[in-house]
Design an enzyme around this catalytic site. Structure first.
Site, mmCIF file in Angstrom:
data_model
loop_
_atom_site.group_PDB
_atom_site.id
_atom_site.type_symbol
_atom_site.label_atom_id
_atom_site.label_comp_id
_atom_site.label_asym_id
_atom_site.label_seq_id
_atom_site.Cartn_x
_atom_site.Cartn_y
_atom_site.Cartn_z
ATOM 1 N N HIS A 31 22.883 36.267 82.975
ATOM 2 C CA HIS A 31 21.818 37.374 83.190
ATOM 3 C C HIS A 31 21.925 38.186 84.390
ATOM 4 C CE1 HIS A 31 17.547 38.281 81.114
ATOM 5 N NE2 HIS A 31 18.277 39.175 81.283
ATOM 6 N N ASP A 42 12.225 35.857 78.608
ATOM 7 C CA ASP A 42 12.996 34.828 79.363
ATOM 8 C C ASP A 42 12.152 33.766 79.739
ATOM 9 O OD1 ASP A 42 14.890 33.588 81.038
ATOM 10 O OD2 ASP A 42 15.578 35.376 81.767
ATOM 11 N N HIS A 81 12.493 32.138 82.411
ATOM 12 C CA HIS A 81 12.906 32.101 83.777
ATOM 13 C C HIS A 81 12.431 33.691 84.258
ATOM 14 C CE1 HIS A 81 15.847 29.544 82.430
ATOM 15 N NE2 HIS A 81 15.277 28.712 83.275
ATOM 16 N N ASP A 126 13.992 35.158 87.014
ATOM 17 C CA ASP A 126 15.258 35.750 87.506
ATOM 18 C C ASP A 126 15.020 36.772 88.708
ATOM 19 O OD1 ASP A 126 16.416 34.022 85.648
ATOM 20 O OD2 ASP A 126 17.113 35.821 84.436
ATOM 21 N N HIS A 165 22.327 34.710 88.557
ATOM 22 C CA HIS A 165 21.842 34.963 87.264
ATOM 23 C C HIS A 165 20.258 34.675 87.624
ATOM 24 C CE1 HIS A 165 21.756 30.833 84.948
ATOM 25 N NE2 HIS A 165 21.454 30.869 86.111
ATOM 26 N N ASP A 180 16.947 37.357 77.228
ATOM 27 C CA ASP A 180 17.789 36.004 77.685
ATOM 28 C C ASP A 180 17.494 35.092 76.511
ATOM 29 O OD1 ASP A 180 18.354 33.373 78.500
ATOM 30 O OD2 ASP A 180 17.998 33.922 80.655
ATOM 31 N N ASP A 196 17.499 31.847 76.270
ATOM 32 C CA ASP A 196 16.616 30.706 76.663
ATOM 33 C C ASP A 196 15.148 31.009 76.615
ATOM 34 O OD1 ASP A 196 15.873 31.478 79.329
ATOM 35 O OD2 ASP A 196 17.642 30.929 80.215
ATOM 36 N N GLU A 238 23.188 35.319 77.683
ATOM 37 C CA GLU A 238 23.217 33.764 77.978
ATOM 38 C C GLU A 238 23.636 32.829 76.757
ATOM 39 O OE1 GLU A 238 22.865 32.376 80.903
ATOM 40 O OE2 GLU A 238 22.204 33.856 82.362
HETATM 41 N N1 LIG Z 1 19.307 33.621 83.733
HETATM 42 C C1 LIG Z 1 18.989 32.448 83.628
HETATM 43 N N2 LIG Z 1 19.316 31.863 82.793
HETATM 44 N N3 LIG Z 1 18.355 32.146 85.144
HETATM 45 C C2 LIG Z 1 18.098 30.802 85.517
HETATM 46 C C3 LIG Z 1 17.609 30.678 86.742
HETATM 47 C C4 LIG Z 1 17.259 29.258 87.026
HETATM 48 C C5 LIG Z 1 16.813 29.155 88.408
HETATM 49 N N4 LIG Z 1 15.462 29.814 88.785
HETATM 50 C C6 LIG Z 1 17.632 29.570 89.684
HETATM 51 O O1 LIG Z 1 17.354 30.775 90.274
HETATM 52 O O2 LIG Z 1 18.930 29.093 89.771
HETATM 53 MN MN LIG Z 2 17.721 35.110 82.567
HETATM 54 MN MN LIG Z 3 16.582 32.343 81.436
#
Ligand SMILES: NC(=[NH2+])NCCC[C@H](N)C(=O)O
Ligand SMILES: [Mn+2]
Ligand SMILES: [Mn+2]
Length: 311
Positions: free
Chosen positions: A108, A131, A133, A135, A148, A235, A237, A280
């Site tokens: 991402h 998402d 998250h 990000d 990411h 994303d 996830d 992702e």
């Molecule tokens: N694009 C994603 N899947 N991001 C996950 C990020 C997880 C965590 N917050 C980090 O900064 O590492």
């Molecule tokens: Mn993401």
């Molecule tokens: Mn994510």
């Protein structure tokens, strides 16, 4: 509904395959776009009436920086920056010629490029970020150092300015991005969201109001008159791991298959979609069935956002 979104000409979608994994540490996410295309995405979109432009996946090998030590905690910073800069040019070019860029990730961090490209072509575009998250970590807050987990902070221009990323213009206004599906947000990120008044609908709100109402509220926030171009950055996830197991940072308690698709369908119905990211998908994680299932869901999310209807 057989129409073409307002900001797209000749119903043309340009697939931007980005086999890139440098924004995080797990191998295999660079194979995501290859699997999505091999699963038949091009023909599926043609079937929906799109002219599909796809001239092969992008080759990032020549970009590889020979020497790329961390900057602070940030890993592969020069590589991620250069790859995203080239993605921004490609996506921006397609958008300016009236093609709808569909970027297949890859991790991402690429959204730093795709959204920069969108905003070059459509300065008033808004972003719907789906998402688990946020990000939105910065140089100061990132724990993992994985970029990411950071693209949004670069796009809105917060955190320490890093010369290697000077090309990223902070073109995204904080009231032009909305999140859906969050459930794993770092404490530094929670503070950033709060301090910048960034609207987010976590899984709590999805449970409370239902996905229909959440999407309506999300669009009311970023696109109150329903007249601005929409960049949908999805994303996988965001989906529950039972629906999309092959991804690098799965978090339980996610969107159901239908909730994920509903978001895409509702964005399509606005007629304002101007760019789409499917990110992702990591075909080397999870076993046999899980991989096929995740790749298939990536394709069907793209189809829903591009006009596939249930009836
Ligand atoms: N694009 C994603 N899947 N991001 C996950 C990020 C997880 C965590 N917050 C980090 O900064 O590492
Ligand atoms: Mn993401
Ligand atoms: Mn994510």
């Amino acid at each position: 509904m057989a129409f073409t979104p307002r900001f797209v000409k000749d119903k043309t979608v340009a697939i931007v395959g980005c086999p890139f994994s440098g924004g995080q540490a797990k191998l295999g996410v660079d194979k995501g776009p290859i699997h999505l295309v091999e699963a038949g995405l091009v023909d599926q979109l043609k079937e929906l009436g799109w002219n599909v432009q796809f001239d092969g996946h992008h080759q990032f090998e020549e970009i590889a920086a020979a020497d790329d030590p961390p900057i602070g905690k940030l890993l592969n910073p020069r590589l991620v920056s250069k790859v995203c800069e080239s993605v921004a040019k490609v996506v921006g070019g397609h958008a300016k010629s009236g093609e709808l860029p569909l970027t297949l990730g890859g991790d991402h961090s690429l959204a730093m490029g795709t959204i920069s490209g969108t905003l070059e072509a459509h300065p008033d575009a808004c972003v719907v970020w789906v998402d688990a998250h946020a990000d939105i970590n910065t140089y100061e807050t990132t724990d993992s150092g994985n970029i990411h987990g950071m693209p949004v902070s670069f796009l809105i221009g917060i955190g320490k300015k890093i010369p290697e990323f000077a090309w990223v213009k902070p073109l995204l206004k904080t009231n032009r991005i909305v999140y859906i599906g969050l459930r794993d947000v770092d404490s530094g990120e929670k503070r950033i969201l709060r301090e910048n008044n960034i609207k987010a609908f976590s899984m709590h709100e999805v449970d409370k109001y239902g996905i229909g109402k959440v999407v309506e509220m999300a669009l009311d926030h970023v696109n109150p008159n329903r007249d601005l171009p929409i960049h949908l950055s999805f994303d996988v996830d965001a989906l529950d791991p039972s629906v999309a197991p092959s991804t690098g940072t799965p978090v339980r308690g996610g969107l159901s298959f239908r909730e994920g698709h509903y978001i895409c369908e509702a964005v399509w119905e606005t007629g304002l979609l101007s760019a789409l990211d499917i990110m992702e998908v990591n075909p080397s994680l999870a076993d046999g069935d899980g991989v096929e299932q995740t790749v298939a869901v990536g394709c069907s999310l793209a189809r829903s956002a591009l006009g596939e209807t249930l009836l």
